[in-house]
Design a protein around this motif. Structure first.
Motif, mmCIF file in Angstrom:
data_model
loop_
_atom_site.group_PDB
_atom_site.id
_atom_site.type_symbol
_atom_site.label_atom_id
_atom_site.label_comp_id
_atom_site.label_asym_id
_atom_site.label_seq_id
_atom_site.Cartn_x
_atom_site.Cartn_y
_atom_site.Cartn_z
ATOM 1 N N LYS A 92 2.561 8.059 2.102
ATOM 2 C CA LYS A 92 3.295 6.806 1.908
ATOM 3 C C LYS A 92 4.709 6.757 2.469
ATOM 4 N N SER A 128 2.099 -8.173 3.758
ATOM 5 C CA SER A 128 3.337 -8.185 4.533
ATOM 6 C C SER A 128 3.165 -7.336 5.795
ATOM 7 N N SER A 153 9.109 -5.885 7.855
ATOM 8 C CA SER A 153 8.559 -5.077 6.765
ATOM 9 C C SER A 153 8.135 -3.734 7.341
ATOM 10 N N MET A 166 11.171 0.409 -4.754
ATOM 11 C CA MET A 166 11.672 1.530 -3.939
ATOM 12 C C MET A 166 13.123 1.815 -4.288
ATOM 13 N N MET A 183 4.056 9.575 -5.503
ATOM 14 C CA MET A 183 4.841 8.348 -5.341
ATOM 15 C C MET A 183 4.876 7.562 -6.656
HETATM 16 C C1 DP6 Z 1 3.593 1.439 -1.223
HETATM 17 O O1 DP6 Z 1 6.357 -2.180 3.900
HETATM 18 O O2 DP6 Z 1 6.119 -3.593 1.817
HETATM 19 O O3 DP6 Z 1 2.680 0.116 0.529
HETATM 20 O O4 DP6 Z 1 9.777 -2.367 4.324
HETATM 21 O O5 DP6 Z 1 10.557 -3.244 2.141
HETATM 22 O O6 DP6 Z 1 8.874 -4.549 3.462
HETATM 23 P P1 DP6 Z 1 9.419 -3.183 3.106
HETATM 24 O O7 DP6 Z 1 8.280 -2.426 2.284
HETATM 25 P P2 DP6 Z 1 6.713 -2.416 2.481
HETATM 26 O O8 DP6 Z 1 6.379 -1.114 1.609
HETATM 27 C C2 DP6 Z 1 5.144 -0.508 1.615
HETATM 28 C C3 DP6 Z 1 5.054 0.477 0.513
HETATM 29 C C4 DP6 Z 1 3.690 1.056 0.266
HETATM 30 C C5 DP6 Z 1 3.479 2.329 1.075
HETATM 31 C C6 DP6 Z 1 3.154 2.174 2.532
HETATM 32 O O9 DP6 Z 1 2.570 1.169 2.953
HETATM 33 O O10 DP6 Z 1 3.447 3.141 3.273
#
Ligand code: DP6
Length: 297
Positions: free
Chosen positions: A9, A93, A125, A182, A226
């Protein structure tokens, strides 16, 4: 553009405005599941998502991203269709910003290599940076402050072919965005200090695997770590529903019966199951017997 699910992740950002990640990440692309987006010039900005005009946060985020490309007095009509079941809670996203990037590049008539498209989508994103290729994709976190070494590229792992089942456990809205979760977890969890090194160890091991069980094991361990990081933040965030917990137990039971299957989980209650393509028939029979909604990629 398709969405993608991280096996190792992305969680945490470096300081600044370029959406630079704290860690590199590895994903599996959901070929055929994502967003189709077209942008045309217009008198004002508008966003039509799945046939409905949007005006809230989604529209604001979209227009703010388009500002990065906007010439003076240029406005956009964005029409986007998402074919991922809304119940999947799968990061739309990722496909959304990847598709928006590709549509903007098409509107401008630019010739931009995929590596650079990945960097542009990252600004919208992070996970969108990984949506430009099929199969397994590695997003290098990079070290530069200007972000020019933070891009994704496809990689080949030495495993037997894999498949993923996205379980549709819950349809409700996310209780907290991954961006917000996060921030909280990395600022407050006692595990935050060790997360980057432990995550990097997972990634290093994942890139060297020779079989799918090793990859599945790493992916599950990484997702669990995570979520421990997220749960131990203040305030604590727990994405599990009772169904999520039941499914984790079930996956472990199946594994105990010799079935090669592992789970991963993002910032929501739905699980994604990882298994060898050769086991697809057995796994889908088992899934069908439970009555759960799902799709397999
Ligand atoms: C848990 O890409 O939604 O899915 O950069 O703030 O838009 P931003 O975050 P985003 O976060 C994804 C987090 C996750 C892990 C992953 O896809 O690697």
């Amino acid at each position: 553009m398709p969405s993608n699910i991280a096996l190792v992740k992305y969680w945490g950002k470096r300081p600044g405005n370029l959406n630079l990640p704290l860690v590199s990440s590895l994903s599996y692309t959901l070929d055929g599941y994502g967003s189709k987006t077209h942008i045309a010039l217009d008198e004002k900005d508008s966003l039509i998502l799945n046939g409905k005009e949007k005006s809230g946060d989604e529209a604001k985020k979209t227009f703010a991203f388009l500002d990065l490309f906007r010439a003076t007095s240029e406005y956009y009509r964005v029409v986007s269709d998402n074919n991922i079941p809304t119940a999947a809670g799968v990061a739309s996203s990722a496909s959304g910003f990847a598709a928006l990037t590709a549509a903007m590049i098409a509107l401008k008539g630019w010739d931009v290599p995929l590596k650079e498209q990945s960097m542009l989508a990252r600004l919208g994103s992070g996970s969108a940076a990984r949506s430009f290729w099929n199969g397994i994709v590695l997003w290098h976190k990079g070290v530069r402050e200007d972000g020019m070494d933070s891009y994704a590229e496809p990689v080949t792992l030495q495993t037997e072919p894999m498949a993923m089942a996205v379980l549709l456990l819950d349809q409700s809205q996310k209780k907290i965005s991954s961006r917000e979760a996060m921030k909280i977890s990395l600022a407050t969890s006692p595990l935050a200090a060790e997360w980057p090194a432990r995550q990097q160890a997972h990634l290093d091991a994942a890139l060297k695997v020779k079989d799918l069980p090793s990859l599945g094991h790493i992916a599950e361990e990484n997702a669990e770590l995570m979520h421990e990081l997220i749960r131990t933040g203040t305030p604590s965030v727990d994405f599990d529903l009772s169904e999520t917990k039941e499914w984790k137990t079930r996956v472990r039971q199946w594994r105990g019966q010799g079935v090669p299957v592992w789970f991963t989980q993002d910032a929501g209650p739905n699980l994604k199951l990882l298994f060898p393509r050769a086991s697809q028939k057995d796994i889908t029979e088992r899934l069908n017997a439970t009555g759960v909604g799902y799709f397999v990629v």
